[in-house]
Write an enzyme that holds these catalytic residues in place. Structure first.
Site, PDB file in Angstrom:
ATOM      1  N   ASP A   1      24.338  36.594  39.961  1.00  0.00           N
ATOM      2  CA  ASP A   1      23.062  36.683  40.682  1.00  0.00           C
ATOM      3  C   ASP A   1      23.178  37.666  41.839  1.00  0.00           C
ATOM      4  O   ASP A   1      24.274  37.960  42.325  1.00  0.00           O
ATOM      5  CB  ASP A   1      22.652  35.316  41.222  1.00  0.00           C
ATOM      6  CG  ASP A   1      22.402  34.311  40.112  1.00  0.00           C
ATOM      7  OD1 ASP A   1      22.162  34.744  38.970  1.00  0.00           O
ATOM      8  OD2 ASP A   1      22.460  33.103  40.398  1.00  0.00           O
ATOM      9  N   LYS A   2      22.040  38.133  42.312  1.00  0.00           N
ATOM     10  CA  LYS A   2      22.010  39.123  43.384  1.00  0.00           C
ATOM     11  C   LYS A   2      22.766  38.654  44.617  1.00  0.00           C
ATOM     12  O   LYS A   2      23.485  39.431  45.259  1.00  0.00           O
ATOM     13  CB  LYS A   2      20.554  39.443  43.751  1.00  0.00           C
ATOM     14  CG  LYS A   2      20.407  40.531  44.805  1.00  0.00           C
ATOM     15  CD  LYS A   2      18.939  40.856  45.046  1.00  0.00           C
ATOM     16  CE  LYS A   2      18.792  41.963  46.089  1.00  0.00           C
ATOM     17  NZ  LYS A   2      17.360  42.320  46.324  1.00  0.00           N
TER      18      LYS A   2
END
Length: 247
Positions: A106-107
């Site tokens: 994920d970011k």
């Protein structure tokens, strides 16, 4: 069968020297094929038959490239994006061709990310039937109890057709009743999986970092955003993880 390779391209792919740096090596007579000094980077050689060397040190050719990146928070796991910074932006652009991340982080998730152009290994490491472990360090809200650990081990309902596969949860430390530090081990890669698993037990992930994928362990010497080539030993162990034959 390996085709003829340009010397300058090979040095660049193996992260020995950029094209511009290679020109200086050639001019100084520091590059040889067998016993012949090479002055022009466009000269081709056969890695299976010829010995390429720089300053007397043999250059070991690899058909594929394997990079370990310590992914920082704030970038997305993609090969390209018009708006967001991607994990590929941390590697020299000349190395981007055919490279892709193995799986996704994920970011806001940090840590170990394998980037390679070995498509077969990429597929095998992510194949559900291989059950390759991914281990994460996390800080989560609340206190991780034996009951929470048991629920992770049994599998959790997170809104998918089936519960998650059994997952390992090891408590590493606490800050009173408010924050727990844990190691989470999963064998799947569902969207936001770890965050959804903790949400299912009434907890929230405050920080997440992948520290291991199969036998590959994040190099603690790599600062966020830094990368390095994998060693031959690391590559061979990954191929064993995936069921592929060693090099």
């Amino acid at each position: 069968m390996i085709m003829q390779m340009r010397v300058d391209k090979t040095l660049s792919q193996l992260q020995i020297a950029t094209r511009s740096e290679s020109k200086k090596l050639f001019a100084a007579g520091r590059v040889k094929i067998n016993d012949e000094i090479i002055k022009n980077g466009s000269v081709k050689f056969n890695p299976e038959r010829d010995l390429l060397s720089v300053d007397g040190e043999a250059v070991v050719y690899r058909e594929f490239q394997y990079f370990m990146l310590n992914k920082p928070a704030g970038c997305i796991t993609a090969t390209e994006d018009k708006k967001e910074r991607t994990v590929m932006d941390f590697l020299p652009r000349e190395r981007h061709r055919n490279l892709s991340p193995v799986g996704r982080l994920d970011k806001d998730t940090e840590g170990l990310l394998l980037i390679t152009d070995d498509g077969a290994l990429n597929h095998e490491l992510l194949a559900p039937g291989k059950h390759v472990e991914k281990e994460y360090f996390a800080r989560v809200s609340g206190k991780v109890t034996e009951e929470v650990t048991k629920r992770f081990a049994e599998g959790l309902e997170i809104g998918e057709k089936r519960p998650t596969a059994p997952a390992g949860l090891e408590l590493r430390g606490t800050d009173g009743e408010t924050v727990s530090e844990v190691l989470v081990t999963i064998t799947e890669g569902k969207f936001h999986q770890i965050k959804r698993m903790f949400h299912a037990v009434g907890m929230e992930v405050l920080y997440l970092k992948r520290v291991r994928m199969g036998s590959l362990i994040l190099d603690e010497d790599l600062e966020p955003g830094a990368y390095r080539l994998l060693t031959e030993e690391e590559i061979n162990k990954l191929k064993t993880d995936s069921g592929k034959t060693e090099l």
